[in-house]
Enzyme design. Structure first.
Site, mmCIF file in Angstrom:
data_model
loop_
_atom_site.group_PDB
_atom_site.id
_atom_site.type_symbol
_atom_site.label_atom_id
_atom_site.label_comp_id
_atom_site.label_asym_id
_atom_site.label_seq_id
_atom_site.Cartn_x
_atom_site.Cartn_y
_atom_site.Cartn_z
ATOM 1 N N GLY A 20 5.526 11.169 13.311
ATOM 2 C CA GLY A 20 6.159 10.582 11.999
ATOM 3 C C GLY A 20 5.314 10.423 10.902
ATOM 4 N N HIS A 26 8.125 2.159 12.773
ATOM 5 C CA HIS A 26 6.715 2.211 12.013
ATOM 6 C C HIS A 26 6.758 2.952 10.713
ATOM 7 C CE1 HIS A 26 2.367 3.500 12.834
ATOM 8 N NE2 HIS A 26 2.707 4.228 11.645
ATOM 9 N N GLU A 27 7.727 3.987 10.772
ATOM 10 C CA GLU A 27 7.502 4.731 9.192
ATOM 11 C C GLU A 27 8.369 4.015 8.308
ATOM 12 O OE1 GLU A 27 5.766 7.147 9.076
ATOM 13 O OE2 GLU A 27 5.587 7.382 11.403
ATOM 14 N N CYS A 71 -1.259 5.791 14.451
ATOM 15 C CA CYS A 71 -0.983 6.193 13.058
ATOM 16 C C CYS A 71 -1.793 7.237 12.313
ATOM 17 C CB CYS A 71 -0.960 5.038 12.000
ATOM 18 S SG CYS A 71 -0.524 5.202 10.259
ATOM 19 N N LEU A 72 -1.053 8.298 11.744
ATOM 20 C CA LEU A 72 -1.947 9.360 11.259
ATOM 21 C C LEU A 72 -3.028 8.838 10.459
ATOM 22 C CD1 LEU A 72 0.712 12.172 11.108
ATOM 23 C CD2 LEU A 72 -1.153 11.987 12.858
ATOM 24 N N HIS A 76 5.649 1.312 6.741
ATOM 25 C CA HIS A 76 5.047 2.094 5.763
ATOM 26 C C HIS A 76 5.532 2.129 4.432
ATOM 27 C CE1 HIS A 76 1.404 4.045 7.541
ATOM 28 N NE2 HIS A 76 2.345 4.569 8.927
ATOM 29 N N GLN A 83 1.854 7.891 2.864
ATOM 30 C CA GLN A 83 0.601 8.302 3.544
ATOM 31 C C GLN A 83 0.043 9.995 2.801
ATOM 32 O OE1 GLN A 83 2.698 8.009 7.670
ATOM 33 N NE2 GLN A 83 0.534 7.883 8.249
HETATM 34 CO CO CO Z 1 1.673 5.451 10.481
#
Ligand code: CO
Length: 158
Positions: A46, A132-133, A90-91, A136, A51
């Site tokens: 995701g 999670h997304e 998380c990226l 953000h 991000q």
């Molecule tokens: Co993330």
């Protein structure tokens, strides 16, 4: 399509609340296309607009199941149930994983890239990715909700 740079933890943009999308235009379409390409190359499940440096309520999820890539514009969790505690990453926080409690089932209401409303359900990893997304979009990183971070020897090498 173009790859966009993924913002890392420590950048203040990741702590800010995103604004709703009002215009369903070419710019939104190219953002979504770029995010899809960026997610694929990064091999994540995701990615959220902050991000890639944009404070817009846009995120994508692809857990590699039959639904493929799911684009969520202005998403909201409208129902949830159950609990799960699993490792999450998380990226924006490379090589860091922690146990986070999330609902086992969620229902998300969102719009697609053309502004059409839809609802989608997620269970397990997909429910986790939606939560999670969407976090953000409210400036929340998983580490703020973590029960405990994993030690390096607990992180499975894949
Ligand atoms: Co993330």
């Amino acid at each position: 399509m173009a790859l966009r740079e993924i913002v890392k933890e420590g950048d203040r943009i990741l702590t800010k609340k995103c604004r709703p999308v009002e215009k369903f235009d070419e710019k939104l379409a190219s953002l979504l296309d770029d995010m899809a390409e960026t997610l694929k190359v990064a091999e994540g499940v995701g990615l959220a607009a902050p991000q890639v440096g944009l404070l817009r309520r846009v995120c994508i999820v692809d857990i590699g199941d039959k639904d493929g890539l799911i684009e969520l514009v202005n998403p909201k969790i409208i129902a949830y149930s159950g609990k799960q505690s699993e490792a999450e990453g998380c990226l924006s926080c490379p090589n860091e994983y922690g146990i986070v409690e999330r609902p086992m089932f969620v229902t998300v209401q969102a719009q697609d890239r053309n502004g059409n409303e839809f609802t989608i359900k997620g269970e397990g990893l997909k429910a986790r990715a939606f939560c999670h997304e969407i976090d953000h979009l409210d400036g929340i990183i998983f580490k703020q909700k973590v029960q405990r971070m994993l030690r390096p020897d607990e992180i499975e090498k894949s």
